[in-house]
Design a protein around this motif. Structure first.
Motif, short mmCIF file in Angstrom:
data_model
loop_
_atom_site.label_atom_id
_atom_site.label_comp_id
_atom_site.label_asym_id
_atom_site.label_seq_id
_atom_site.Cartn_x
_atom_site.Cartn_y
_atom_site.Cartn_z
N ALA A 111 1.10 -1.36 0.04
CA ALA A 111 0.11 -0.45 -0.02
C ALA A 111 0.89 1.92 0.19
O ALA A 111 0.61 2.53 -0.69
N ALA A 112 1.92 0.97 0.73
CA ALA A 112 3.04 2.17 0.89
C ALA A 112 3.83 1.98 -0.66
O ALA A 112 3.64 3.76 -1.06
N VAL A 113 4.03 1.95 -1.05
CA VAL A 113 4.44 2.20 -2.67
C VAL A 113 3.41 2.35 -3.30
O VAL A 113 3.95 3.45 -4.59
N SER A 114 2.25 1.97 -4.08
CA SER A 114 1.46 2.04 -4.66
C SER A 114 0.78 3.66 -4.13
O SER A 114 0.16 4.31 -5.44
N ARG A 115 0.90 4.11 -3.11
CA ARG A 115 0.65 5.48 -2.87
C ARG A 115 1.83 6.59 -2.63
O ARG A 115 1.91 7.78 -3.48
N ALA A 116 3.32 5.88 -3.69
CA ALA A 116 4.43 6.59 -3.54
C ALA A 116 4.43 7.91 -5.02
O ALA A 116 3.88 7.13 -5.69
N GLN A 117 4.83 8.64 -4.88
CA GLN A 117 4.65 9.28 -5.83
C GLN A 117 6.18 8.96 -6.60
O GLN A 117 6.99 9.12 -6.27
N PRO A 118 6.12 10.02 -8.11
CA PRO A 118 7.08 9.32 -8.84
C PRO A 118 7.65 10.36 -8.61
O PRO A 118 8.30 11.80 -8.43
N SER A 119 9.66 9.86 -9.13
CA SER A 119 10.26 10.42 -8.32
C SER A 119 10.42 11.48 -9.91
O SER A 119 9.55 11.52 -10.96
N GLU A 120 11.89 12.61 -9.27
CA GLU A 120 12.15 13.63 -10.18
C GLU A 120 12.47 12.84 -11.70
O GLU A 120 12.05 13.27 -12.62
#
Length: 126
Positions: free
Chosen positions: A21-30
């Motif tokens: 769940a934490a990975v799916s909420r992670a924002q894309p990197s620059e």
């Protein structure tokens, strides 16, 4: 023994679900934004200069700094420097992740206009 094993298996399962769940909420990197935006503009991602620095995106016309909204002041200096070094026009892509980031976009546009800076700016996001 079986009860302890069941508890341990349940704990491992809960940790796995929580991590997923934490990975799916992670924002894309620059770098993800750089890749997607730059390739969409037929640019070269992470163009390396002779001194080792890298331009986020180099197109036929622009040397572009891609930055998260809160780092807009840094993007101004970097884009102008890359423009000077390449002979291309300066560009900034500002990544807006939330509606609140709109204030950073407005600040960037205000400074560019006030000082008539030769910078083309694009926004990514809301």
């Amino acid at each position: 023994m079986t009860t302890a094993l069941n508890r341990m298996t349940g704990s491992i399962l809960a940790l796995t679900i929580s991590a997923s769940a934490a990975v799916s909420r992670a924002q894309p990197s620059e770098s993800w934004y750089q890749q997607v935006w730059c390739e969409g503009m037929d640019g070269k991602v992470e163009h390396r200069l002779k001194d080792g620095r890298r331009i986020d995106c180099l197109t036929d016309q622009y040397a572009i700094e891609i930055e998260f909204a809160r780092k807009w002041p840094e993007a101004i200096g970097q884009s102008l420097n890359y423009s000077m070094l390449t002979g291309k026009q300066a560009g900034i892509v500002l990544i807006l992740k939330t509606a609140e980031d709109q204030s950073h976009w407005q600040r960037l546009k205000t400074v560019i206009k006030h000082y008539t800076l030769p910078i083309k700016a694009w926004q990514l996001g809301p």
